[in-house]
Scaffold this motif. Sequence first.
Motif, PDB file in Angstrom:
ATOM      1  N   HIS A   1       0.874  -0.708  -0.143  1.00  0.00           N
ATOM      2  CA  HIS A   1      -0.515  -0.203   0.590  1.00  0.00           C
ATOM      3  C   HIS A   1       0.771   1.406   0.140  1.00  0.00           C
ATOM      4  O   HIS A   1       1.783   1.777   0.885  1.00  0.00           O
TER       5      HIS A   1
ATOM      6  N   SER B   1      -2.664  -2.616  -2.601  1.00  0.00           N
ATOM      7  CA  SER B   1      -3.884  -2.143  -2.278  1.00  0.00           C
ATOM      8  C   SER B   1      -4.903  -1.508  -3.834  1.00  0.00           C
ATOM      9  O   SER B   1      -4.324  -0.930  -4.970  1.00  0.00           O
TER      10      SER B   1
ATOM     11  N   GLU C   1      -3.403 -10.114  -6.967  1.00  0.00           N
ATOM     12  CA  GLU C   1      -4.163 -10.005  -6.384  1.00  0.00           C
ATOM     13  C   GLU C   1      -4.499  -7.902  -6.501  1.00  0.00           C
ATOM     14  O   GLU C   1      -3.589  -7.553  -6.283  1.00  0.00           O
TER      15      GLU C   1
ATOM     16  N   VAL D   1      -6.719  -5.528  -3.074  1.00  0.00           N
ATOM     17  CA  VAL D   1      -7.980  -5.424  -2.620  1.00  0.00           C
ATOM     18  C   VAL D   1      -7.808  -4.010  -2.239  1.00  0.00           C
ATOM     19  O   VAL D   1      -7.068  -3.208  -2.602  1.00  0.00           O
ATOM     20  N   HIS D   2      -8.696  -4.074  -1.058  1.00  0.00           N
ATOM     21  CA  HIS D   2      -8.451  -2.147  -0.663  1.00  0.00           C
ATOM     22  C   HIS D   2      -7.701  -2.643   0.942  1.00  0.00           C
ATOM     23  O   HIS D   2      -7.205  -3.280   1.431  1.00  0.00           O
ATOM     24  N   ARG D   3      -6.471  -1.254   1.411  1.00  0.00           N
ATOM     25  CA  ARG D   3      -5.854  -1.604   1.497  1.00  0.00           C
ATOM     26  C   ARG D   3      -5.784  -2.043   3.061  1.00  0.00           C
ATOM     27  O   ARG D   3      -4.796  -2.752   3.671  1.00  0.00           O
ATOM     28  N   HIS D   4      -7.331  -2.245   4.142  1.00  0.00           N
ATOM     29  CA  HIS D   4      -7.769  -2.682   5.731  1.00  0.00           C
ATOM     30  C   HIS D   4      -7.389  -4.217   5.214  1.00  0.00           C
ATOM     31  O   HIS D   4      -7.087  -5.321   6.076  1.00  0.00           O
ATOM     32  N   ALA D   5      -7.490  -4.857   3.194  1.00  0.00           N
ATOM     33  CA  ALA D   5      -7.882  -6.169   3.820  1.00  0.00           C
ATOM     34  C   ALA D   5      -6.553  -6.726   3.190  1.00  0.00           C
ATOM     35  O   ALA D   5      -6.151  -8.563   3.488  1.00  0.00           O
TER      36      ALA D   5
ATOM     37  N   LYS E   1      -4.050  -7.410   5.247  1.00  0.00           N
ATOM     38  CA  LYS E   1      -3.661  -8.598   6.190  1.00  0.00           C
ATOM     39  C   LYS E   1      -4.216 -10.426   5.646  1.00  0.00           C
ATOM     40  O   LYS E   1      -3.664 -10.631   5.575  1.00  0.00           O
ATOM     41  N   ASP E   2      -5.625  -9.601   5.908  1.00  0.00           N
ATOM     42  CA  ASP E   2      -6.218 -10.798   5.621  1.00  0.00           C
ATOM     43  C   ASP E   2      -5.948 -11.651   4.396  1.00  0.00           C
ATOM     44  O   ASP E   2      -6.029 -13.154   4.677  1.00  0.00           O
ATOM     45  N   ALA E   3      -5.504 -10.880   3.321  1.00  0.00           N
ATOM     46  CA  ALA E   3      -6.247 -11.409   2.326  1.00  0.00           C
ATOM     47  C   ALA E   3      -4.504 -11.971   2.126  1.00  0.00           C
ATOM     48  O   ALA E   3      -4.424 -13.324   1.344  1.00  0.00           O
TER      49      ALA E   3
ATOM     50  N   SER F   1      -4.293 -15.497   3.940  1.00  0.00           N
ATOM     51  CA  SER F   1      -5.162 -16.415   2.683  1.00  0.00           C
ATOM     52  C   SER F   1      -4.027 -17.241   2.300  1.00  0.00           C
ATOM     53  O   SER F   1      -4.366 -18.624   2.108  1.00  0.00           O
TER      54      SER F   1
END
Length: 708
Positions: A109, A129, A187, A189-193, A195-197, A200
């Motif tokens: 990000h 991000s 991928e 993704v949204h900046r706040h996603a 870590k989770d992405a 995974s």
Amino acid sequence: MAKHKSILNTEIISGVAIVTLDTPDEKVNKLNEALIEEFSGFLDQLESDEELKGAVLLSGKDENFIAGADIEMFKTRETSEELAELSWTGHEILLRVEQCKKPIVAGIHGSCMGGGTELALACHYRIVSDHSDTKIGLPEVKLGLLPGMGGTQRLPRLIGLQKALPYLLTGKNMYPRHARRTGFANEVVHRHALKDAGISVVNKRTEKTAKHPDKRSLAEKALESNPLTRKVIFSQARKQTIGKTRGNYPAPFKIIESVEYGYKNGFEKGLKNESKLFGELAVTPESRALVQLFFAMNRAKKNPFEKKAKEVKNIGVLGAGLMGSGITEVSVEDGIHVWLKDQSLENAAKGEADIDENLQEKIDKKIISSFEKDELMSRIHPTTSYENFDQIDLVIEAVFEDLELKQKIVKEVEENSSEHTIFASNTSSLPISDIAAKAKRPENILGMHYFSPVQKMPLLEIIKTEKTADWVIATAYEVGLRQGKTVIVVEDGPGFYTTRILAPFINEALLMLEEGASIEQLDKAMKQFGFPVGPVALLDEVGIDVGAHVAGVLSDTFEERGAKTSKKAAELMEAGYKGRKNNKGFYKYGDGSKKKEINEEIYKFFGGTTRKEFKEIEIQQRLALVMVNEAVHCLGEGILDNATDGDLGAILGLGFPPFLGGPFRYIDREGSGAIVERMEILQTELGDRFKPAGLLTKHAKNNTPFHD
């Protein structure tokens, strides 16, 4: 010895190491020896701990992943061998990342540049991000270098040769949509996603990522897989690079060489060769000049008067034309509200519409969102009156270059604003002390000289008078930084610094036209010297009328020294020639053609269409040396505080060749004695406008440089 604070912060979530890069007490993360050392220790842990499945790399900074390699590392190394070794140290750590048997995911990000991008390339999976702050690049070419940590080897193999070369050769940014389209990002993704992405991805893979999807077209695959057609790609790249750089910059050619070598000899040998070429480039005078420019720009982006600056929430911009709307646009981008005032609401609305159109282009390029555009536009308040100006912290005047008009506006602003409102003039040549001559609060007045187009030109020249208060300078400096500008502060005087050194450059071109030179040869010679545009094309862009006005303001200054000044700009203006702005100049405009065509009619002002040929070196020396000499005059007279500001102003404001480092580094590179000798020959042949400045003669006599 005190141990440095940790850069890497690690937490374990479900067997995944979340590694957050956060350099203490710094706004950005930089790839340096301390980070490499810590990261090496983390890799030891990752490789040896059987309970760890893999790692996700994130940044603890709001706006950047890694801003690039720490250029300070260059200061301790002087030889090409030492610098090649530094590059190889980077290769070794990234090879460990790439060869790690556990997946390592980069979660990006914000700004990811240079060594940061090369780290991401070595990772097994990249998640980017979708934020407008996110941009990825390999800008080493702008420092006269090549990516020295695998960029020339990994990027072409990841996204394809034809997609990679433009990023490598220009240093341009890759935004999230480009990262997805080229295949750099697995991928988005949204900046706040992030870590989770990342967690995974690691949990789905017990080993490093599977083969990366190839997003090249069939035609790209066909051309890049065949050694013969690859040779054509490299040949075309060299041809285009010669056209753009005119051979003045060695780095792009070394980049092509590095990529081609890797394709011919394999990845490992490609890395070894990349380090060797990196070392060779790092000691070239071109790279040294560009790196010094980088340091100077970084220093200029720190407000030396920061503690005295006052907060600015609201700005008034007077004049909604090209300059006024540009100043407004760069101001609202940092949260400042702008009252855009013009004589009619129609004019003010047109300025607002121009900004709207520019922002729409950013939406189309996926740089900002519609929501962000609406937010920016909501900060613009078109007006025809001074209502609410008592709430304005700073007024920037961007009206026509007329002293009486500017003095009248000062009076109006003082009557309608608070005693703490700063008044800044965007004049390009009129002395600020003259503009402030009738002011009630001259201590609140200074110059803020922007360059056109404001959105793209990086320089802001602040002009202070003897009466300008320190807090006023400090506040204007802070606003310039918020607008994304590199700021220099100069003393008041006709033309200040940038216009003052540009005037003799343009004057010499006009004198050479009077002597019979052709427009085409003058512009071609100075572009070959390294300027982005030639002097005649530049006069068309600036405006022949503006050139005539500047010549009028500065002619006394130059003629007092015995200089010959051309009156042709005034003559052309009276005949209706204004340049590009009214499609009537040295070149033809308005036919939609990208190729510029000479306006032969204009030669009637210069003795007719029969032109004579000059030696290229004569054109280059005459035009460059009058500019360089005037820069030294400015330093000697105290217009400039130091040589570094003079170099920044000339390069960022006027396009002086960056690879030469600016007027003062150019003198140091050639030697003061050699410059004086050339000028004295020209003085004998052409007159006192080539008389070396006293300070230049002094440096030549003492054999001292302008820079350490």
